[in-house]
Write a protein that holds these residues in place. Sequence first.
Motif, short mmCIF file in Angstrom:
data_model
loop_
_atom_site.label_atom_id
_atom_site.label_comp_id
_atom_site.label_asym_id
_atom_site.label_seq_id
_atom_site.Cartn_x
_atom_site.Cartn_y
_atom_site.Cartn_z
N ALA A 32 0.82 -1.21 0.00
CA ALA A 32 0.00 0.00 0.00
C ALA A 32 0.85 1.26 0.00
CB ALA A 32 -0.91 0.01 1.21
N THR A 42 3.95 4.42 -7.24
CA THR A 42 2.51 4.59 -7.32
C THR A 42 2.19 5.89 -8.05
OG1 THR A 42 2.23 3.40 -5.26
CG2 THR A 42 0.40 4.80 -5.96
N TYR A 44 -0.85 8.47 -9.29
CA TYR A 44 -2.25 8.91 -9.22
C TYR A 44 -2.52 9.72 -10.48
CZ TYR A 44 -2.81 7.90 -4.18
OH TYR A 44 -2.92 7.30 -2.95
N ASP A 49 -8.49 6.04 -19.28
CA ASP A 49 -7.98 4.67 -19.44
C ASP A 49 -7.31 4.46 -20.78
OD1 ASP A 49 -8.49 3.21 -17.18
OD2 ASP A 49 -10.60 2.88 -17.68
N ILE A 56 1.52 3.35 -19.79
CA ILE A 56 2.17 2.51 -18.78
C ILE A 56 2.79 1.28 -19.44
CG2 ILE A 56 1.72 0.99 -16.81
CD1 ILE A 56 -0.21 3.04 -15.76
N VAL A 68 4.42 0.16 -12.55
CA VAL A 68 3.57 1.28 -12.13
C VAL A 68 2.36 0.75 -11.39
CG1 VAL A 68 2.31 3.32 -12.90
CG2 VAL A 68 4.28 2.50 -14.22
N LYS A 69 2.16 1.23 -10.16
CA LYS A 69 0.91 0.92 -9.45
C LYS A 69 0.00 2.11 -9.65
CE LYS A 69 3.03 -1.55 -5.83
NZ LYS A 69 3.68 -0.93 -4.69
N LEU A 70 -1.14 1.83 -10.28
CA LEU A 70 -1.97 2.92 -10.77
C LEU A 70 -3.21 3.14 -9.91
CD1 LEU A 70 -2.66 4.88 -13.17
CD2 LEU A 70 -3.90 2.96 -14.17
N TYR A 71 -3.49 4.40 -9.58
CA TYR A 71 -4.81 4.76 -9.07
C TYR A 71 -5.37 5.80 -10.02
CZ TYR A 71 -8.62 6.67 -6.42
OH TYR A 71 -9.86 7.10 -6.06
N ARG A 72 -6.49 5.45 -10.68
CA ARG A 72 -7.03 6.33 -11.71
C ARG A 72 -8.47 6.71 -11.37
NH1 ARG A 72 -9.07 7.94 -15.88
NH2 ARG A 72 -10.95 6.74 -15.57
N ARG A 92 0.21 8.75 -0.63
CA ARG A 92 0.73 7.43 -1.00
C ARG A 92 1.25 7.41 -2.44
NH1 ARG A 92 -3.32 5.70 2.67
NH2 ARG A 92 -2.45 4.33 4.24
N ARG B 350 -4.73 -5.85 -16.75
CA ARG B 350 -5.13 -5.19 -15.50
C ARG B 350 -6.48 -5.69 -15.01
NH1 ARG B 350 -2.09 -1.03 -13.51
NH2 ARG B 350 -0.35 -0.63 -14.92
N GLY B 416 -4.28 0.93 5.04
CA GLY B 416 -5.19 1.59 4.11
C GLY B 416 -4.80 1.31 2.66
N GLY B 417 -5.79 1.05 1.81
CA GLY B 417 -5.53 0.84 0.40
C GLY B 417 -5.03 -0.54 0.05
N SER B 418 -4.80 -1.40 1.06
CA SER B 418 -4.30 -2.75 0.76
C SER B 418 -5.46 -3.72 0.62
CB SER B 418 -3.37 -3.21 1.88
OG SER B 418 -4.14 -3.44 3.04
N PRO B 500 -4.26 2.10 -4.79
CA PRO B 500 -3.60 2.03 -6.09
C PRO B 500 -3.22 0.60 -6.45
CG PRO B 500 -2.60 3.72 -4.72
CD PRO B 500 -3.58 3.00 -3.87
N GLY B 501 -3.62 0.17 -7.62
CA GLY B 501 -3.27 -1.18 -8.06
C GLY B 501 -3.98 -2.28 -7.30
N ASN B 502 -5.00 -1.93 -6.52
CA ASN B 502 -5.69 -2.96 -5.74
C ASN B 502 -7.20 -3.02 -6.01
OD1 ASN B 502 -3.83 -4.41 -4.36
ND2 ASN B 502 -3.69 -2.96 -2.66
N GLU B 503 -7.63 -2.57 -7.17
CA GLU B 503 -9.06 -2.62 -7.48
C GLU B 503 -9.53 -4.07 -7.56
OE1 GLU B 503 -6.78 -1.28 -9.49
OE2 GLU B 503 -7.40 0.68 -10.23
N GLN B 517 -18.42 5.11 -19.50
CA GLN B 517 -18.00 4.22 -20.58
C GLN B 517 -19.04 3.11 -20.75
OE1 GLN B 517 -14.39 3.13 -18.62
NE2 GLN B 517 -13.20 4.69 -19.67
#
Lengths: 333, 556
Positions: A32, A42, A44, A49, A56, A68-72, A92, B350, B416-418, B500-503, B517
């Motif tokens: 995290a 990470t 942001y 998309d 990336i 790359v750890k992405l938060y979009r 973060r 992804r 958090g976020g994990s 981030p990256g954990n969806e 979309q």
Amino acid sequence: MGTTRKVWVSILAVLLLAVAGCGSGTGGPGTAGGSGSAKSFTLYTCVSDTTINPVIKAFEKAHPGMQVKLYRAPTGDLNARIAGDIRSGGLRADAIWACDPLTMQDYVGQGLIGDWTPATDIPEEYRTDHYVGVALLYMVAVTHEGVAPPASWKDLTDARYDGSVAVPDPNIAASALGALGYFAADPSYGLDFYATLKKNGGTQLSTPTDVVNGVAQGTYKAGITIANSAYAAKQSGSPIAVTWPDPGSVAIYGPIALAKHSADNKAAKSFCSYVTSKQGQTVIADSGSYPTLAGVPGPTEPADAKIVSPDWMKLSHSKDKVLRQYQSIFGGR
Amino acid sequence: MGGRRSVAPPVFEQARARWALLAVVVVAVLALVVVPLAAMVRTVTVDAGGRVGAVLTAPGFGSAIGTSLIVAAAVTALAVPVGAAFAVALRGSHVPTRTALRVAVLLPVLVPDFVLGFSWLAAFGRSGFVDDLIGWSWPGVQSLAGVTVVLAVNAAPVAYLLTVSGLSARAESDLEWAARAAGARPWTVLRTITMPLLAPSLAMAATVVFVLALGAFAIPEILGSATGVHTVTTRIYADLASSSDPASFVAAVTLALVLVLIAAAVVGPADALLTPGLRTTRTSGGSLGAAPGGRVAGRLAATMMWCYLAVAVGIPLLALLATAVTRAVGVLPVPSNWTLANFTAVLTARNGEALGRSMVLALVAASVLAVLGGVVALLERDRAGRAAGTLVALTFVLPGSTLAVGLLIGYGRWIGGSLLIIGLAYLAKLWALAHRPVSGALDRLPPEETHASRVSGATSWVALRTVLLRPLAPALLAGWLVCFLTGLHEVTMSSLLYGPGNETLAVVVLNSEELGQVGLTAALSVLLTLLVLVLAAVLWWLVSRVRRSVGVPDVR
């Protein structure tokens, strides 16, 4: 008897596999955190998309081993995520790729990002000491097939569009915020422009894509949206027309910046350098977004396209006031 | 709980083992529920004391609570009669296609809730599927009415299942046959015999549906938010996920606390009033007999039920598919406009990883919960254990939004976020679901068996394995199945907790929907729904195999 045992054994096997899968990397507090190892970082972003994914992919291909750890999310959600981060131990993200300079300037003001920018040939008008603009959004008008397009932005307040104009929400979409900033500062438009749109029955939707969908479906005759979203829909067959009204399409640049606490994160820095390089700018352009580096051919743009932009620095001081005034007209989320 | 348990000897005769297990349960309840709730109370009272007044008097606050109450009450009023009607009608062997109907009636709850909401929009909204076909649309689908109707469709199967279990435990088909033989009309039998016997189950169904509707998030978010209809849950999401204003955060925490208070205020009295009524066991033994009814009435009932299901899930899912294969927004869903582009566009690495995370979370949560649920059920055989059981049952009342906010405040700083924090949320939310079937199955076991095995020298573990685990297997598996399927498409808590990256896949679908979309959301929704339905079918088959092999008859 035998079948029961088999069933149990297979269930057990599935469970073990699951637990093994869980152990191998997906979870855990370690993933995290912000800075992480130099090999991963990470990001942001509010970039669509369709653009961020190819960028990336190309970056990770060009930099083997880096990840790359992405938060979009749309800008509004991004701000909320950052506020949540700060409440619970700090930002973060190692890098932020925003969709407008106003939002980025806010982050600078909060001391979250800045102090480093990559070496690049991107024109100075898109650069500050803290961030570099890497992609452009153009606000355009979109009309349903058969509806006369507006020659100027003001035409959207005409009786012919009564009750049928859709606008994106500046609390959510940075592009809408940029457009709001431009119109608010232009004395011949001002917030009256929005007040008249609302009075004529204008509707606020959340994202520019929602506007394109609404116009394509014929729910609205016209709308304000971003060029790449409108052209993408038109290309796949949606019955819409795209126009760049007078005095010009509002251009909003999306900057990238390094988080202050990630000053020694190699991967994050490499990524910032990559998206400002010719190679990265080409990937951005190929994905349907407009690059900022001169000489990199971008997507559709009329030959005589007029482009306007607000004074971003001036606007950054009045942003909150303008947003509040706008909210008193259209309401907010 | 029931008096029958007090005569049963504890499975774990060594006090040490029992206390150790009890300690595990207490620690889990503390960590998953008590600490998060306490952290929320602290945030509201200490950290933000000055701001709470402003939050409570803000215009959006009261209206969100009002909307939530209206929606929950209306959903209850709609879903319970529909569910009960299905349950009563499907008892009769005279109803043609009964077996298929019994599966189809569960579809609205098997389809992920956000997919159901999105499908209704695609089907009945302006310029939607039905509008394209016959020029009719229901603009109200994106309003308070739409939110209510779709939530009711989603909740009706729950009311159906609770009524069915009430029918199998209490309704006396002999009495009904006797009344019919004595000349009573079917309506009179229903009114004077079936309904009074069912009343406690219906009241329980109403309570459960009310609580579910109160905590519902995805459907109000998809159908209400765009038009300004805000429930408490969507307000919490907007305050936490879309606003960086510190006052919004306090508002979210306060709303989350209010939500749990409302739920508790409804469930507390209902539980106290209903429990004695539900405990009465049936007087006549034997399997559930078919209720009397005529052939014509049966055909009519079947036709009505199929029509309802066609409108409630059939047309919406068809519209979803049509949207997924249509190349652009605003063009007709005719074959010349069909494409697989949306499907190929969502088949990315992804999204694959997001699916993997959803699967792992659901598998791990369901498996841990099967163990925890089983442990609590076993402990329930003494007083301290029963208290733990009641505590676990109460977690059902906690809305997902509240749990997520609590965990975020309690542990966000560290995890958090994990995925871990999402996993904890699943454990807290689904524990009651895992515990209930096992507890019920244990109730029906003859207590003498464990006693006998222990007397004849079997160790606790052997007694557990040989005497308890086999007959409890179907219940453990059923609990596991429910938790797994729920976890697979959980979005209320995941959307507040992911990083981030954990969806999870459900979060990906919700985000895609919120970005507008349309085609991609539809394609993702089709794939997720297919996955859930196929897994449900496979696991259901597995459960009935285990059931048959241990000699527990299928509950039909």
